[in-house]
Each structure stands twice: as C-alpha cells, then as structure tokens.
Design an enzyme around this catalytic site. Structure first.
Site, PDB file in Angstrom:
ATOM      1  N   GLU A   1       0.747  -1.067  -0.251  1.00 12.76           N
ATOM      2  CA  GLU A   1       0.243   0.066  -0.050  1.00 12.76           C
ATOM      3  C   GLU A   1       1.118   0.782  -0.044  1.00 12.76           C
ATOM      4  O   GLU A   1       1.070   2.088   1.524  1.00 12.76           O
ATOM      5  CB  GLU A   1      -1.077   0.144   1.389  1.00 12.76           C
ATOM      6  CG  GLU A   1      -1.810  -1.046   1.202  1.00 12.76           C
ATOM      7  CD  GLU A   1      -3.113  -0.795   2.204  1.00 12.76           C
ATOM      8  OE1 GLU A   1      -3.989  -0.623   1.360  1.00 12.76           O
ATOM      9  OE2 GLU A   1      -2.751  -0.263   3.015  1.00 12.76           O
TER      10      GLU A   1
ATOM     11  N   SER B   1      -7.158   3.479  -3.128  1.00 11.20           N
ATOM     12  CA  SER B   1      -7.543   3.959  -3.300  1.00 11.20           C
ATOM     13  C   SER B   1      -7.789   2.731  -4.811  1.00 11.20           C
ATOM     14  O   SER B   1      -7.723   3.101  -6.003  1.00 11.20           O
ATOM     15  CB  SER B   1      -6.972   5.000  -3.894  1.00 11.20           C
ATOM     16  OG  SER B   1      -7.106   5.937  -3.302  1.00 11.20           O
TER      17      SER B   1
END
Ligand code: 13P
Length: 256
Positions: free
Chosen positions: A172, A218
């Site tokens: 991430e 996202s």
C-alpha cells in the site's frame, strides 16, 4: 506449480456502528453467495467489537473469513485498552492486519514492534496481513524499493520459512491511501515482483511464489481489474470502497 490464493480484503477502519456493520456484512455475504470463484478468498476486517456478531453470520465453510485490524504484541497482561491475538481467535478471527500505515503513522508503530506482532499472531493461529509501502510518490523507484525492502526485512525476516508462508503481504503506497491517486498497474506490478524477489532471495522461489501479495490504496470498482490482471498482484486491500456492499462485491468479482 502451486497456485496461490487470490484474496480481497475489506478494511473497514473506524467506520460503522454495530447495526451498520451487521447490515454491510449481511449484504456482502448474500451478494457473494455462490459467486466467489475457486481459489478466491474474501476477508472482512470490521472493528474489533463487531467481530463476534459478524462471525455468527458467516457460513462455517466458505470463502468469506474474518480478521482484525490490529492486535497487541503480547498474549495477555496489564495493557489497558488493548486486544490480544488469542482473544481475536476466540471471537472468530483468523487473520490480522499488521503494520497498516495508519498504525505506523498515528500510533507510532515501528518495525521491531511489528515484528513482535507478526510473531504473536502466528503463535495464536492468526494469519498476518502485513502492510508495506513507501510514503512519498515523488521518490525514485530505487528509493521506494529500498524503503519497502527495509520494512520486509525488519518485520518479517526473523520468521522461519514455514511461518512466512502463512503471511499475506499487502503493498500500500501511503500516498495512494484515501487520495484517489494510484501507481499505474505496471508500476504496482513492478513493486510486487520486487517484493517477491526479495522474499525469494531470503526464503527461496517456492516460498516466495506461494505468498499472496495484495495491492491497496484507492483501489476501486474502476481500477481493480487493471491491477488484478497483473501476474504478481494477487488481489486487493480495500478501504473506502469496502464500505458499500455493491462496490466491494464488484471488486471481488473483478478477480479472474
Ligand atoms: P482506500 O482504499 O480508502 O484508499 O484505503 C486503502 C487502505 O488503507 C486499506 O487498508
């Protein structure tokens, strides 16, 4: 060759009261009934206090599992307000997120502490979902790779080969979390390949090729398929888009 699982994880973070959480979990379970492909696993990470109630909704055998968003590094003790790995097991969790950037940033969790958390999780039968990822978008690829390699080495490389084979890695990039910005699928694939290479250098190809590496930051209904079709991207760790049943289910279904 061993085929590793494809996994989509819903990280609800600090959202949903009990009623809302039960509704969301019920919707996801109903919408995914008989719809999850072979070798795909779905993991829900609700707030701690919803775990027991949600575990009662889950069919005992099936592709949907429960996990926690964090655990303490000790098994028990005078640590007011904390939750230990065996407690999580006792309410139906079989996974635990460790090293999320929000834990690192807001709660000051560093590599040595995270290494302890990974170990205690494994001792008590929880599979760690270990998060890594660079903080800045603007740094060079070499810098990003060094940063991620350091995170892996300092928090995972004390494990035996049998232990690390239980770990799920989530890449991430911190700059992509909740911002609507993402690396390109090609950039994500390159980092996933690098992560697998680093694990292979320490533990060998067979172990490295069995470890699922998920993309997070996202990831949504529009872009999930683009990430998931890359060879080293084995699924996703989903924040915002996991809070709406329809979106989350669409993302799960976009795994081939
Ligand atoms: P978003 O999907 O909201 O960017 O969050 C990603 C994340 O932090 C999942 O753990």
């Amino acid at each position: 060759m061993y085929v590793r699982s494809k996994i989509v994880v819903a990280n609800w973070k600090m959202h949903k009261d009990l009623g809302e959480g039960l509704r969301l979990a019920t919707e996801v379970i109903q919408m995914l009934h008989n719809q999850v492909k072979d070798k795909v696993q779905v993991i829900l990470l609700p707030p701690f206090i919803h775990l027991e109630a949600i575990s009662k909704l889950l069919p005992t055998a099936g592709p949907i599992h429960l996990g926690a968003q964090n655990c303490h590094e000790h098994a028990f003790g005078a640590f007011t307000g904390e939750i230990a790995a065996p407690m999580l097991r006792s309410v139906g969790a079989s996974f635990v997120l460790i090293g999320h950037s929000e834990r690192r940033h807001y709660f000051g969790e560093g590599s040595a502490l995270l290494a302890q958390k990974v170990s205690i999780a494994l001792i008590y039968g929880l599979r760690p979902i270990f998060c890594c990822g660079e903080v800045e978008q603007t740094c060079t690829v070499a810098w990003q790779e060094n940063f991620v390699e350091e995170q892996l080495a300092t928090s995972l490389f004390h494990l035996s080969a049998e232990q690390i084979a239980q770990v799920i890695v989530a890449y991430e990039p911190v700059w992509a979390i909740g911002t609507g910005r993402t690396p390109t699928p090609t950039q994500a694939q390159a980092m996933h390949q690098f992560i697998r290479y680093i694990i292979a250098s320490k533990y060998g190809e067979e172990v490295a090729s069995s470890i699922p590496i998920l993309y997070g930051g996202s990831c949504d209904t529009e872009n999930a398929r683009l990430f998931f079709t890359r060879p080293d991207v084995d699924g996703g760790l989903i924040g915002k888009a996991s809070l709406i049943a329809n979106s989350f289910v669409t993302i799960v279904k976009s795994l081939e």
